[in-house]
Design a protein around this motif. Structure first.
Motif, PDB file in Angstrom:
ATOM      1  N   ASP A  10     -21.587 -57.601 -54.904  1.00  0.00           N
ATOM      2  CA  ASP A  10     -20.918 -59.033 -54.729  1.00  0.00           C
ATOM      3  C   ASP A  10     -21.932 -59.173 -53.087  1.00  0.00           C
ATOM      4  O   ASP A  10     -22.853 -60.244 -52.924  1.00  0.00           O
ATOM      5  CB  ASP A  10     -19.779 -60.178 -55.000  1.00  0.00           C
ATOM      6  N   GLU A  11     -21.722 -58.773 -52.566  1.00  0.00           N
ATOM      7  CA  GLU A  11     -22.221 -58.528 -50.565  1.00  0.00           C
ATOM      8  C   GLU A  11     -23.374 -58.407 -51.148  1.00  0.00           C
ATOM      9  O   GLU A  11     -23.951 -58.645 -50.869  1.00  0.00           O
ATOM     10  CB  GLU A  11     -21.348 -57.409 -50.732  1.00  0.00           C
ATOM     11  N   TYR A  14     -25.677 -60.967 -52.441  1.00  0.00           N
ATOM     12  CA  TYR A  14     -25.986 -62.074 -50.571  1.00  0.00           C
ATOM     13  C   TYR A  14     -26.787 -61.206 -50.437  1.00  0.00           C
ATOM     14  O   TYR A  14     -27.996 -62.091 -49.510  1.00  0.00           O
ATOM     15  CB  TYR A  14     -24.681 -61.874 -50.030  1.00  0.00           C
ATOM     16  N   GLN A  68     -29.109 -65.409 -59.246  1.00  0.00           N
ATOM     17  CA  GLN A  68     -27.832 -64.799 -58.637  1.00  0.00           C
ATOM     18  C   GLN A  68     -28.097 -63.126 -60.134  1.00  0.00           C
ATOM     19  O   GLN A  68     -27.487 -62.220 -59.578  1.00  0.00           O
ATOM     20  CB  GLN A  68     -26.610 -65.199 -58.810  1.00  0.00           C
TER      21      GLN A  68
END
Length: 358
Positions: A10-11, A14, A68
């Motif tokens: 997830d990081e 980003y 995403q």
């Protein structure tokens, strides 16, 4: 199992979103031919204009792909697919006005589906070699906390024409273990029996609430079992994994009969009977590999073993004809050993040969 990898993913998504660049594909790559196409988009064989490096460019239409989802598949592939039998992204990702694109290792020899449906099919030895590699690849993903969720012949790419080296790819449906996803039924033997309830919902005329399920490694275990069957027979064991499919029902009934006999500890005679009343679509397979398949294709997901269970069944016979041939050779060896014993063993045999020479 580690829980840090899904969090790190997830990081990474980003961070890479901040560094996404826009490129004109033709200024940097020469497109050679289409390697594949699906609901996700398409994959093109390409060569880097300056370096001459061959690679596969995966194009995701922006109108149907979220940023995403694109970054999730890219980062999972580039950062965590370090096993030699997992297709890895190459660190190149960009956007065009119509697509998101990333580069990955190219499977220059097609996919496993083409080999399975060919006239030659896949040999028993080759089947075991392929499953050995995939067992390690899927175990690697599971150890990081991910489940592939889309293992099938079309997503297994060949690095040579003899299947000596294969790579599992297409991580668009991969998710972290234990996460909740909407249960989706689809018409395929790779669809697990625990989502049959979702078919009932989709068949219902009135609107009903979605059914949610936990992402578990057992989903991949089931797919590996179906894949073994496909490799050995060049066909599917059934069309859909539901009570509406007669072939699946025959398998499930056979599975339950053997389970009941094992639980009641029946005699050897009855165990032999269980081998003879095998589900008809499995009658060309050895009792050795049938034991493995009953574990991988257990209708109860919490009783399915991990992918590394396959490693315990490598080297033995997977086809019935091979098993019978090995049994014949073993019986011949026993007969020959008995004859030698009756003649006094090795020393006696040497003495007999010495007399003949004189």
């Amino acid at each position: 199992m580690t829980i840090t990898a899904p969090r790190e993913l997830d990081e990474l998504c980003y961070l890479t979103a901040q560094s996404m660049t826009s490129l004109v594909t033709s200024e940097h790559f020469k497109l050679i031919k289409k390697l594949g196409e699906g609901s996700y988009g398409k994959v093109m064989l390409a060569v880097h204009q300056k370096r001459g490096t061959p690679m596969a460019l995966k194009f995701f239409p922006r109108r149907s792909t979220t940023l995403q989802a694109f970054l999730r598949e890219y980062n999972l592939s580039v950062s965590y697919c370090t096993h030699p039998s997992l297709t890895r992204a190459l660190g190149i990702f960009y956007s065009t006005p119509s697509h998101y694109v990333f580069a990955q290792e190219a499977g220059l020899y097609g996919d496993l589906y083409d080999v399975i449906v060919s006239e030659e099919g896949v040999s028993e030895e080759c089947s075991q070699r392929v499953m050995s590699q995939l067992s390690g690849a899927v175990s690697h993903l599971h150890s990081l906390g991910f489940v592939h969720r889309d293992i099938k012949p079309e997503n297994i790419f060949l690095c040579d024409c003899a299947c000596r080296w294969v790579k599992l790819g297409d991580f668009g449906l991969a998710r972290a273990q234990r996460t909740k996803v909407r249960a989706v039924w689809y018409n395929s033997p790779f669809c697990v029996p625990e989502v049959e309830c979702a078919k009932r919902v989709s068949d219902a005329e009135e609107e009903t609430e979605d059914i949610w399920m936990s992402v578990e490694p057992s989903l991949d275990t089931w797919a590996l079992g179906i894949l073994i069957y496909c490799l050995l027979t060049s066909c599917f064991p059934w069309e859909e994994t539901t009570s509406d499919d007669p072939s699946y029902c025959k398998y499930r009934d056979w599975f339950n009969r053997i389970k009941q006999r094992e639980e009641t500890q029946d005699t050897v005679r009855e165990e032999n009977e269980a081998e003879t009343d095998v589900a008809p679509q499995f009658d060309s397979l050895s009792s050795f590999v049938l034991t493995l398949l009953r574990k991988l294709l257990n209708p109860l997901p919490w009783l399915r073993p991990g992918p590394d269970e396959i490693l315990s069944y490598l080297g033995g016979p997977w086809l019935l004809k091979t098993e019978k041939e090995e049994l014949r050779r073993e019986q011949e060896a026993q007969v020959e050993a008995k004859k030698m014993h009756e003649r006094g063993g090795v020393e006696g045999e040497k003495e007999i040969l010495g007399r003949r020479e004189r």
